[in-house]
Design a protein around this motif. Structure first.
Motif, PDB file in Angstrom:
ATOM      1  N   GLU A  59       6.973   2.820  -4.890  1.00 20.30           N
ATOM      2  CA  GLU A  59       8.238   2.772  -4.160  1.00 20.30           C
ATOM      3  C   GLU A  59       7.973   1.810  -3.019  1.00 20.30           C
ATOM      4  N   ARG A  60       8.675   0.684  -2.997  1.00 20.77           N
ATOM      5  CA  ARG A  60       8.390  -0.323  -1.979  1.00 20.77           C
ATOM      6  C   ARG A  60       9.659  -0.959  -1.445  1.00 20.77           C
ATOM      7  N   GLU A  61       9.536  -1.609  -0.282  1.00 17.51           N
ATOM      8  CA  GLU A  61      10.674  -2.311   0.320  1.00 17.51           C
ATOM      9  C   GLU A  61      11.184  -3.360  -0.657  1.00 17.51           C
ATOM     10  N   ALA A  62      12.510  -3.521  -0.688  1.00 20.43           N
ATOM     11  CA  ALA A  62      13.104  -4.492  -1.597  1.00 20.43           C
ATOM     12  C   ALA A  62      12.513  -5.876  -1.324  1.00 20.43           C
ATOM     13  N   GLY A  63      12.166  -6.583  -2.394  1.00 22.42           N
ATOM     14  CA  GLY A  63      11.700  -7.948  -2.235  1.00 22.42           C
ATOM     15  C   GLY A  63      10.193  -8.103  -2.095  1.00 22.42           C
ATOM     16  N   THR A  64       9.442  -6.969  -1.878  1.00 18.68           N
ATOM     17  CA  THR A  64       7.986  -7.116  -1.777  1.00 18.68           C
ATOM     18  C   THR A  64       7.380  -7.086  -3.183  1.00 18.68           C
ATOM     19  N   PRO A  65       6.405  -7.964  -3.450  1.00 19.93           N
ATOM     20  CA  PRO A  65       5.833  -8.038  -4.809  1.00 19.93           C
ATOM     21  C   PRO A  65       4.812  -6.928  -5.045  1.00 19.93           C
ATOM     22  N   PRO A  66       4.538  -6.584  -6.320  1.00 13.98           N
ATOM     23  CA  PRO A  66       3.502  -5.600  -6.632  1.00 13.98           C
ATOM     24  C   PRO A  66       2.138  -6.046  -6.092  1.00 13.98           C
ATOM     25  N   ASN A  67       1.243  -5.094  -5.912  1.00 14.96           N
ATOM     26  CA  ASN A  67      -0.118  -5.363  -5.443  1.00 14.96           C
ATOM     27  C   ASN A  67      -0.156  -6.099  -4.095  1.00 14.96           C
ATOM     28  N   ALA A  68       0.840  -5.791  -3.247  1.00  8.93           N
ATOM     29  CA  ALA A  68       0.844  -6.317  -1.876  1.00  8.93           C
ATOM     30  C   ALA A  68       1.405  -5.219  -0.981  1.00  8.93           C
ATOM     31  N   ALA A  69       1.352  -5.411   0.336  1.00 11.58           N
ATOM     32  CA  ALA A  69       1.867  -4.402   1.264  1.00 11.58           C
ATOM     33  C   ALA A  69       3.385  -4.256   1.105  1.00 11.58           C
ATOM     34  N   GLY A  70       3.963  -3.233   1.770  1.00  9.15           N
ATOM     35  CA  GLY A  70       5.408  -3.023   1.679  1.00  9.15           C
ATOM     36  C   GLY A  70       5.770  -1.779   0.892  1.00  9.15           C
ATOM     37  N   TRP A  71       4.764  -1.008   0.465  1.00  8.77           N
ATOM     38  CA  TRP A  71       5.017   0.202  -0.333  1.00  8.77           C
ATOM     39  C   TRP A  71       5.006   1.438   0.546  1.00  8.77           C
ATOM     40  N   SER A  72       5.663   2.497   0.070  1.00  4.72           N
ATOM     41  CA  SER A  72       5.571   3.782   0.760  1.00  4.72           C
ATOM     42  C   SER A  72       4.776   4.789  -0.073  1.00  4.72           C
TER      43      SER A  72
END
Ligand SMILES: [Zn+2]
Ligand SMILES: [Zn+2]
Ligand SMILES: [Zn+2]
Length: 334
Positions: A59-72
């Motif tokens: 579950e991640r912020e819209a627009g952030t790619p997989p395997n990078a920061a921005g997830w919850s």
């Protein structure tokens, strides 16, 4: 001296010795909590996404790619899996001895970007997210015809745990684990005998009785089981019958998140940040009658090493009657 009593678990039919005469609190010397990896070296911390196995779901912020920061919440493959996802079962027999490949899935659910956070301090919304992701994994894994069961387990603060970052394990196996098999048999036997679900009956009786209740949200009840195997063990059970956690409605998940948070805060206050295990038991996959299982969450604080008479005999001895455990929990949760 208080006379020890035997109590029979209505699901598994296992007898447990309630022996309040023994030391009240278990574990006179908990082993020291291992230090664990610091955040700088932690593969589950944001910014270290490439140090884990590949990302399976997030579950991640819209627009952030997989395997990078921005997830919850983030699910990755375990780097040291108990089960392997590839290959067939290759069942074989050597005389009377059966074996098969340890095919299955072993995933790590990273529960928050925050390295230090305890579950009791997570917001209800975050706990809900965790439950939702666990549900998503269980729905996804059941599409694999090789698997018979999916279980979600959290071990907190146990000796030997290297990763202190809040995380849990989702495991799919090609066999039904023994604990679930035992429960299934209990559900079936009870249903055949009374034409009702044993856990639905337990929920009704616990609500009426009240002595073993920790608390309730509209759709979920928390109580210490009548024949608790372990001191301070408690269960969270949906009030309405449901065999499959994967099919649970968002409203039930929300109530479960609320009650989990309240009861884990109680655990924190009452037992001073003990280790605990939490396991979500849901029905096996494949051919299955929905009347014959009722999903639930089992929490065991301070999981004991089975020592002394328990080890050799398999006879469980519980020094804290569930009624006193529940009473202390209610005080700690007030
Ligand atoms: Zn971390
Ligand atoms: Zn039921
Ligand atoms: Zn269970």
């Amino acid at each position: 001296m208080i006379q020890p009593r035997l109590r029979k678990d209505p699901i598994t039919q296992r007898w447990v010795v309630m022996s309040p005469d023994r030391a009240d609190l278990p574990s006179p010397g908990l082993p020291p909590r291992p230090a664990g990896l610091p955040a700088e070296a932690c593969p589950f911390c944001p910014g270290h996404e490439t140090q884990t196995g590949p990302e399976i779901h997030a579950e991640r912020e819209a627009g952030t790619p997989p395997n990078a920061a921005g997830w919850s919440v983030r699910v990755v493959a375990d780097r040291y899996p108990i089960f392997r996802i590839e290959g067939g079962l290759e069942k074989s027999a050597e005389g009377m001895y059966d074996s098969m490949n340890a095919v299955g899935a072993h995933e790590i659910l990273v529960e928050t970007p925050d390295h230090q956070r305890h579950w009791a301090d997570l917001e209800v919304a975050q706990l809900e997210r965790i439950l939702r992701v666990s549900q998503q994994r269980s729905r996804d894994l059941r599409n694999d015809a090789r698997f018979r069961h999916v279980i979600w387990v959290k071990n907190y603060g146990l000796p030997g745990s290297v990763f202190h970052h809040p995380h849990s394990h989702v495991m799919a196996s090609a066999f039904v684990p023994r604990a679930i098999e035992e429960e299934l048999k209990g559900f079936r036997d009870y249903a055949r005998w009374k034409e009702r679900c044993v856990l639905c009956d337990i929920v009704k009786q616990e609500q009426r009785d009240g002595r073993r209740l920790l608390g309730r949200e509209e759709r979920v009840l928390a109580f210490t089981p009548f024949a608790s195997c372990f001191p301070y063990e408690f269960w969270l059970v949906p009030v309405s019958h449901g065999h499959d956690f994967g099919a649970t409605s968002p409203a039930v998940l929300r109530d479960l998140a609320r009650l989990l948070q309240r009861s884990l805060r109680g655990v924190q206050r009452l037992l001073q940040d003990p280790p605990f295990t939490l396991a979500l038991h849901s029905c096996p996959l494949g051919d299955f009658s929905p009347d014959e299982y009722h999903w639930h969450v089992e929490v065991v604080p301070q999981p004991p090493h089975l020592l002394g008479p328990e080890r050799g005999t398999g006879i469980l001895i519980n020094p804290v009657p569930p009624e006193s455990a529940a009473e202390r929990y209610r005080d700690a949760m007030a």
